[in-house]
Scaffold this motif. Structure first.
Motif, PDB file in Angstrom:
ATOM      1  N   LYS A  14      56.088 -11.731  44.635  1.00  0.00           N
ATOM      2  CA  LYS A  14      54.979 -10.955  44.094  1.00  0.00           C
ATOM      3  C   LYS A  14      55.401  -9.519  43.783  1.00  0.00           C
ATOM      4  O   LYS A  14      54.870  -8.897  42.871  1.00  0.00           O
ATOM      5  CB  LYS A  14      53.806 -10.961  45.074  1.00  0.00           C
ATOM      6  CG  LYS A  14      52.994 -12.246  45.055  1.00  0.00           C
ATOM      7  CD  LYS A  14      51.797 -12.158  45.972  1.00  0.00           C
ATOM      8  CE  LYS A  14      50.909 -13.395  45.834  1.00  0.00           C
ATOM      9  NZ  LYS A  14      49.717 -13.322  46.714  1.00  0.00           N
ATOM     10  N   GLU A  19      56.929 -15.547  49.201  1.00  0.00           N
ATOM     11  CA  GLU A  19      55.812 -15.209  48.321  1.00  0.00           C
ATOM     12  C   GLU A  19      55.694 -13.695  48.165  1.00  0.00           C
ATOM     13  O   GLU A  19      55.474 -13.187  47.054  1.00  0.00           O
ATOM     14  CB  GLU A  19      54.504 -15.780  48.870  1.00  0.00           C
ATOM     15  CG  GLU A  19      53.312 -15.520  47.967  1.00  0.00           C
ATOM     16  CD  GLU A  19      52.030 -16.153  48.480  1.00  0.00           C
ATOM     17  OE1 GLU A  19      51.069 -16.236  47.710  1.00  0.00           O
ATOM     18  OE2 GLU A  19      51.994 -16.561  49.661  1.00  0.00           O
ATOM     19  N   LEU A  20      55.867 -12.953  49.257  1.00  0.00           N
ATOM     20  CA  LEU A  20      55.788 -11.496  49.186  1.00  0.00           C
ATOM     21  C   LEU A  20      56.909 -10.929  48.324  1.00  0.00           C
ATOM     22  O   LEU A  20      56.688 -10.038  47.490  1.00  0.00           O
ATOM     23  CB  LEU A  20      55.846 -10.915  50.600  1.00  0.00           C
ATOM     24  CG  LEU A  20      55.496  -9.433  50.756  1.00  0.00           C
ATOM     25  CD1 LEU A  20      54.075  -9.157  50.294  1.00  0.00           C
ATOM     26  CD2 LEU A  20      55.680  -8.994  52.198  1.00  0.00           C
ATOM     27  N   ASP A  57      45.503 -12.656  51.321  1.00  0.00           N
ATOM     28  CA  ASP A  57      46.483 -11.705  50.802  1.00  0.00           C
ATOM     29  C   ASP A  57      46.855 -10.654  51.834  1.00  0.00           C
ATOM     30  O   ASP A  57      47.936 -10.075  51.770  1.00  0.00           O
ATOM     31  CB  ASP A  57      45.929 -11.016  49.553  1.00  0.00           C
ATOM     32  CG  ASP A  57      45.694 -11.993  48.427  1.00  0.00           C
ATOM     33  OD1 ASP A  57      46.616 -12.217  47.625  1.00  0.00           O
ATOM     34  OD2 ASP A  57      44.587 -12.558  48.354  1.00  0.00           O
ATOM     35  N   ASP A  58      45.946 -10.396  52.768  1.00  0.00           N
ATOM     36  CA  ASP A  58      46.213  -9.436  53.835  1.00  0.00           C
ATOM     37  C   ASP A  58      45.304  -9.771  55.004  1.00  0.00           C
ATOM     38  O   ASP A  58      44.382 -10.578  54.880  1.00  0.00           O
ATOM     39  CB  ASP A  58      45.984  -7.995  53.352  1.00  0.00           C
ATOM     40  CG  ASP A  58      46.755  -6.965  54.166  1.00  0.00           C
ATOM     41  OD1 ASP A  58      47.328  -7.339  55.207  1.00  0.00           O
ATOM     42  OD2 ASP A  58      46.789  -5.793  53.760  1.00  0.00           O
ATOM     43  N   VAL A  94      46.071  -4.388  47.753  1.00  0.00           N
ATOM     44  CA  VAL A  94      45.888  -5.784  47.339  1.00  0.00           C
ATOM     45  C   VAL A  94      45.393  -5.857  45.896  1.00  0.00           C
ATOM     46  O   VAL A  94      45.834  -6.710  45.121  1.00  0.00           O
ATOM     47  CB  VAL A  94      44.922  -6.510  48.292  1.00  0.00           C
ATOM     48  CG1 VAL A  94      44.536  -7.882  47.740  1.00  0.00           C
ATOM     49  CG2 VAL A  94      45.552  -6.672  49.670  1.00  0.00           C
ATOM     50  N   ARG A 115      41.178 -21.137  47.268  1.00  0.00           N
ATOM     51  CA  ARG A 115      42.529 -21.297  46.732  1.00  0.00           C
ATOM     52  C   ARG A 115      42.700 -22.650  46.044  1.00  0.00           C
ATOM     53  O   ARG A 115      43.376 -22.763  45.034  1.00  0.00           O
ATOM     54  CB  ARG A 115      43.554 -21.160  47.858  1.00  0.00           C
ATOM     55  CG  ARG A 115      43.648 -19.746  48.418  1.00  0.00           C
ATOM     56  CD  ARG A 115      44.142 -18.791  47.345  1.00  0.00           C
ATOM     57  NE  ARG A 115      44.239 -17.431  47.832  1.00  0.00           N
ATOM     58  CZ  ARG A 115      43.378 -16.474  47.540  1.00  0.00           C
ATOM     59  NH1 ARG A 115      42.327 -16.737  46.767  1.00  0.00           N
ATOM     60  NH2 ARG A 115      43.543 -15.252  48.007  1.00  0.00           N
ATOM     61  N   PRO A 165      41.585 -12.332  45.258  1.00  0.00           N
ATOM     62  CA  PRO A 165      42.220 -11.670  46.400  1.00  0.00           C
ATOM     63  C   PRO A 165      41.305 -11.647  47.624  1.00  0.00           C
ATOM     64  O   PRO A 165      40.113 -11.365  47.509  1.00  0.00           O
ATOM     65  CB  PRO A 165      42.487 -10.251  45.890  1.00  0.00           C
ATOM     66  CG  PRO A 165      42.531 -10.377  44.407  1.00  0.00           C
ATOM     67  CD  PRO A 165      41.546 -11.462  44.059  1.00  0.00           C
ATOM     68  N   ARG A 189      48.355  -5.278  43.633  1.00  0.00           N
ATOM     69  CA  ARG A 189      49.240  -6.450  43.546  1.00  0.00           C
ATOM     70  C   ARG A 189      48.598  -7.559  42.721  1.00  0.00           C
ATOM     71  O   ARG A 189      49.266  -8.223  41.939  1.00  0.00           O
ATOM     72  CB  ARG A 189      49.569  -6.970  44.949  1.00  0.00           C
ATOM     73  CG  ARG A 189      50.468  -6.070  45.764  1.00  0.00           C
ATOM     74  CD  ARG A 189      51.134  -6.844  46.883  1.00  0.00           C
ATOM     75  NE  ARG A 189      50.190  -7.488  47.769  1.00  0.00           N
ATOM     76  CZ  ARG A 189      49.719  -6.942  48.880  1.00  0.00           C
ATOM     77  NH1 ARG A 189      50.068  -5.710  49.228  1.00  0.00           N
ATOM     78  NH2 ARG A 189      48.876  -7.595  49.658  1.00  0.00           N
ATOM     79  N   SER A 190      47.306  -7.773  42.920  1.00  0.00           N
ATOM     80  CA  SER A 190      46.644  -8.887  42.232  1.00  0.00           C
ATOM     81  C   SER A 190      46.597  -8.662  40.733  1.00  0.00           C
ATOM     82  O   SER A 190      46.653  -9.612  39.951  1.00  0.00           O
ATOM     83  CB  SER A 190      45.225  -9.075  42.777  1.00  0.00           C
ATOM     84  OG  SER A 190      44.390  -8.001  42.406  1.00  0.00           O
ATOM     85  N   THR A 198      51.470 -21.170  44.538  1.00  0.00           N
ATOM     86  CA  THR A 198      50.678 -20.651  45.646  1.00  0.00           C
ATOM     87  C   THR A 198      49.593 -21.623  46.110  1.00  0.00           C
ATOM     88  O   THR A 198      49.101 -21.506  47.228  1.00  0.00           O
ATOM     89  CB  THR A 198      50.008 -19.323  45.243  1.00  0.00           C
ATOM     90  OG1 THR A 198      49.173 -19.539  44.101  1.00  0.00           O
ATOM     91  CG2 THR A 198      51.054 -18.275  44.918  1.00  0.00           C
ATOM     92  N   PHE A 242      47.176 -16.442  56.481  1.00  0.00           N
ATOM     93  CA  PHE A 242      48.041 -16.415  55.305  1.00  0.00           C
ATOM     94  C   PHE A 242      48.214 -17.817  54.737  1.00  0.00           C
ATOM     95  O   PHE A 242      48.292 -18.005  53.520  1.00  0.00           O
ATOM     96  CB  PHE A 242      49.393 -15.801  55.651  1.00  0.00           C
ATOM     97  CG  PHE A 242      49.343 -14.308  55.820  1.00  0.00           C
ATOM     98  CD1 PHE A 242      48.922 -13.488  54.786  1.00  0.00           C
ATOM     99  CD2 PHE A 242      49.711 -13.716  57.015  1.00  0.00           C
ATOM    100  CE1 PHE A 242      48.860 -12.110  54.933  1.00  0.00           C
ATOM    101  CE2 PHE A 242      49.659 -12.346  57.177  1.00  0.00           C
ATOM    102  CZ  PHE A 242      49.235 -11.533  56.135  1.00  0.00           C
TER     103      PHE A 242
END
Length: 227
Positions: A166, A162-163, A99-100, A118, A69, A77, A121-122, A139, A94
């Motif tokens: 997104k 963040e969720l 991401d999960d 995921v 990151r 992801p 979403r990405s 992020t 997290f």
């Protein structure tokens, strides 16, 4: 072209099962058992997603995810895969940038569905800074601003916001919000309401127009002045 996935897991039985299943599902899959070796593979190949165990030789999953990151402007992801099921471990995952989060033992079809979600979403949100109206969330630095004013959030508040950002402009269900905070073992519904209340105090309290909206019986979403 098939999505390319890297599985990082030091349990060879689990590794073989996951690789075989995902290849049957049409993914291109690489596998490695060591955290440092995984880092080298990620630097050398354009993966679409990493399934990452936490307890690894060479470099643990938390450290590797956090390093990815910090290094990558467009974060790869990551789904954390681990035997640890404490709430604090999920939150640390997290916080590191996952991401999960899937707790062992798990069903292979569930992992497959998590991977698909995921990836979806990405593809929509492959960016470092999320922007919804006057609200921005970085992020990487984990800084949040509204109308250029800093918004201070605790760890759970950041995960929730963040969720919501997104998924904007869609509604995020109570189930998905609970899962983001507590995985597959959420407490009673009052706990989520409490964290949403704190999030609203931080994001909406100092401003005239609220951005966090409750959708009765469904979940929560973000709204802007333009809506």
């Amino acid at each position: 072209m098939a999505d390319r996935i890297l599985i990082v897991e030091d349990n060879r039985d689990i590794l073989a099962s996951v690789v075989d299943y995902l290849e049957i599902k049409g993914f291109e899959v690489d596998a490695i058992e060591n955290g440092q070796a995984a880092r080298a593979l990620i630097q050398a190949h354009p993966y679409d997603l990493v399934v990452l165990d936490i307890g690894l030789p060479g470099m643990d999953g938390f450290t590797l995810c956090k390093e990815l990151r910090e290094r990558d402007r467009n974060p790869l992801p990551v789904i954390m895969l681990t035997a640890r099921d404490a709430v604090e471990d999920r939150l640390l995952g997290f916080e590191a940038g996952a991401d999960d989060y899937l707790v062992k033992p798990f069903a292979l079809p569930e992992l497959y569905q998590r991977i698909k979600a995921v990836l979806k979403r990405s593809q929509r949100n492959f960016e470092r800074v999320l922007q919804v109206g006057e609200l921005s969330l970085d992020t990487a630095s984990r800084q949040v601003h509204r109308s250029a004013q800093p918004v201070k959030l605790d760890r759970k508040g950041f995960v929730l916001l963040e969720l919501l950002m997104k998924h904007w402009p869609d509604v995020v269900s109570h189930e998905d919000l609970n899962h983001a905070l507590w995985g597959d073992a959420p407490p009673d519904s009052a706990a989520l309401k409490s964290h949403i209340y704190r999030l609203r105090q931080a994001v909406d309290g100092p401003f005239n127009s609220p951005m966090i909206r409750n959708v009765a019986g469904t979940g929560y979403t973000l709204v802007t002045d333009a809506q």
